[in-house]
Write a protein that holds these residues in place. Structure first.
Motif, PDB file in Angstrom:
ATOM      1  N   GLU A  53       0.904  -1.304   0.152  1.00 23.33           N
ATOM      2  CA  GLU A  53       0.113   0.071   0.269  1.00 23.33           C
ATOM      3  C   GLU A  53       0.741   1.212  -0.006  1.00 23.33           C
ATOM      4  OE1 GLU A  53      -2.335  -0.467   3.343  1.00 23.33           O
ATOM      5  OE2 GLU A  53      -0.639  -0.113   4.723  1.00 23.33           O
ATOM      6  N   LEU A  54       0.420   2.446  -0.486  1.00 20.18           N
ATOM      7  CA  LEU A  54       1.205   3.598  -0.296  1.00 20.18           C
ATOM      8  C   LEU A  54       1.471   3.999   1.127  1.00 20.18           C
ATOM      9  CD1 LEU A  54      -0.906   5.790  -2.741  1.00 20.18           C
ATOM     10  CD2 LEU A  54       1.583   5.179  -2.978  1.00 20.18           C
ATOM     11  N   ALA A  55       2.833   4.188   1.207  1.00 19.10           N
ATOM     12  CA  ALA A  55       3.052   4.811   2.500  1.00 19.10           C
ATOM     13  C   ALA A  55       2.402   6.034   2.841  1.00 19.10           C
ATOM     14  CB  ALA A  55       4.499   5.170   2.463  1.00 19.10           C
ATOM     15  N   PRO A  56       2.054   6.113   4.162  1.00 20.25           N
ATOM     16  CA  PRO A  56       1.235   7.309   5.110  1.00 20.25           C
ATOM     17  C   PRO A  56       1.920   8.448   4.784  1.00 20.25           C
ATOM     18  CG  PRO A  56       2.171   5.749   6.533  1.00 20.25           C
ATOM     19  CD  PRO A  56       2.477   5.053   5.568  1.00 20.25           C
ATOM     20  N   GLY A  57       1.304   9.620   4.906  1.00 19.02           N
ATOM     21  CA  GLY A  57       1.946  11.038   4.871  1.00 19.02           C
ATOM     22  C   GLY A  57       1.673  11.566   3.441  1.00 19.02           C
ATOM     23  N   PRO A  58       2.247  12.904   3.218  1.00 19.17           N
ATOM     24  CA  PRO A  58       1.849  13.609   1.970  1.00 19.17           C
ATOM     25  C   PRO A  58       2.584  12.977   0.752  1.00 19.17           C
ATOM     26  CG  PRO A  58       3.958  14.459   3.132  1.00 19.17           C
ATOM     27  CD  PRO A  58       3.254  13.470   4.151  1.00 19.17           C
ATOM     28  N   ALA A  59       1.655  13.139  -0.384  1.00 17.57           N
ATOM     29  CA  ALA A  59       2.178  12.489  -1.501  1.00 17.57           C
ATOM     30  C   ALA A  59       3.338  13.150  -2.228  1.00 17.57           C
ATOM     31  CB  ALA A  59       0.923  12.569  -2.432  1.00 17.57           C
ATOM     32  N   ARG A  60       4.221  12.099  -2.544  1.00 15.98           N
ATOM     33  CA  ARG A  60       5.710  12.519  -3.158  1.00 15.98           C
ATOM     34  C   ARG A  60       5.944  11.680  -4.126  1.00 15.98           C
ATOM     35  NH1 ARG A  60       9.021  13.118   2.660  1.00 15.98           N
ATOM     36  NH2 ARG A  60       8.286  15.058   3.441  1.00 15.98           N
ATOM     37  N   ARG A  61       6.811  12.272  -4.908  1.00 14.90           N
ATOM     38  CA  ARG A  61       7.604  11.476  -6.160  1.00 14.90           C
ATOM     39  C   ARG A  61       8.986  11.271  -5.820  1.00 14.90           C
ATOM     40  NH1 ARG A  61       3.671   9.321  -9.521  1.00 14.90           N
ATOM     41  NH2 ARG A  61       2.118  10.460  -9.847  1.00 14.90           N
ATOM     42  N   PRO A  62       9.453  10.114  -5.995  1.00 13.44           N
ATOM     43  CA  PRO A  62       8.765   8.908  -6.377  1.00 13.44           C
ATOM     44  C   PRO A  62       7.672   8.212  -5.261  1.00 13.44           C
ATOM     45  CG  PRO A  62      10.949   8.239  -5.972  1.00 13.44           C
ATOM     46  CD  PRO A  62      10.834   9.525  -5.631  1.00 13.44           C
ATOM     47  N   ARG A  63       6.654   7.727  -5.614  1.00 13.77           N
ATOM     48  CA  ARG A  63       5.759   7.069  -4.597  1.00 13.77           C
ATOM     49  C   ARG A  63       6.324   6.151  -3.845  1.00 13.77           C
ATOM     50  NH1 ARG A  63       0.347   6.012  -7.781  1.00 13.77           N
ATOM     51  NH2 ARG A  63       1.767   5.362  -9.236  1.00 13.77           N
TER      52      ARG A  63
END
Length: 285
Positions: free
Chosen positions: A101-111
């Motif tokens: 799953e996506l890591a928690p926290g603000p969306a960043r690149r790279p995901r």
């Protein structure tokens, strides 16, 4: 003190240890076939262990660290294990089946991605099974130590994975073994074969496996019967497996196949052992 590779491969209890490990991994498949299949071919094993190691190596001070598509792609292609497209498909599959799953926290690149509880349990169970197999050889207490201190996995797994990735002989199994392991679910077939070894102490060129129903085996592991028969036929042509009579139900494997498999597995189990001993030492400060 951990086992050197050569000492493991030649140890008189090593074959029994591998049989125990294979039986344990077979039971894991029966209880959770989907996650067991993630380690069921050698390429998937390398991808899964690499991905988990990258996750555990995440450093909050370095936002681009951890498990990302870019990081996994760079690591895998460096060792020529798989193509970039294969890595991307692998990540997408893990997300689809909710192993990532996506890591928690603000969306960043790279995901950045993190394993789910299901994936953690699968990796913990895999490492625990390998430690228990090592314990059978020297009456050790590695498995109990991991159960008592589960965080040791966070230290040991990346070190083990990196050691295996760097080992040419682990990345490229012997041809007799690779014939199975480079195919989809081939690792499950080898685990089945090893779990059926007749350990009667007799030395010979053939080791009994007993009755094998290829049709039932293919159904159980959700693989094509034609695919399984093709692998077994190729292995038989090499003299690595065979049958005692024309009905092809009573199966044997060659001593050479067993020796090749033991030598290859010793590389991984030595890495598992060394990394865990290092983790224990590091955790004590």
């Amino acid at each position: 003190m951990s086992f050197p590779i050569e000492q493991l491969a030649r140890h008189p209890k090593f074959v029994a240890s591998l049989r125990f490990l294979s039986e344990t991994l077979r039971n894991r498949y029966d209880n959770g076939p989907r996650i067991a299949r993630m380690l069921a071919s050698h390429q998937r094993w390398l991808l899964s262990q690499s991905a988990y190691a990258l996750h555990l190596e995440h450093d909050p001070e370095h936002p681009r660290s951890g498990l990302t598509v870019v990081a996994l792609r760079d690591l895998i292609t460096h060792y020529r294990i798989a193509s970039r497209n294969t890595v991307l498909s692998f990540i997408e599959e893990l997300l689809t089946y909710r192993f990532l799953e996506l890591a928690p926290g603000p969306a960043r690149r790279p995901r950045r991605y993190v394993p789910t509880e299901t994936a953690y349990s699968g990796m913990f169970g895999w490492y625990l099974a390998n430690l228990a197999a090592l314990d059978l050889i020297d009456d050790g207490s590695r498995a109990a130590a991991l159960v008592a201190s589960p965080m040791l996995l966070d230290l040991a797994q990346p070190r083990m994975a990196r050691t295996c990735l760097a080992a040419d002989l682990w990345r490229e199994p012997p041809e007799s073994v690779g014939l199975f392991l480079w195919t989809e679910s081939g690792g499950l077939v080898v685990d089945y074969i090893m779990s059926r070894l007749e350990l009667d102490g007799k030395a010979g060129d053939r080791i009994d496996i007993g009755h094998v129903d290829a049709r039932a085996l293919a159904t159980h592991f959700m693989i094509s019967r034609t695919h399984l028969q093709r692998i077994l036929r190729k292995s038989a042509d090499r003299g690595d497996v065979g049958w005692y009579e024309s009905k092809k139900t009573q199966m044997w494997i060659s001593r050479n196949f067993l020796d090749q498999y033991c030598g290859w597995q010793a590389i991984k189990l030595a890495a598992v052992d060394e990394a865990f001993a290092w983790a224990q030492s590091a955790s004590r400060g």
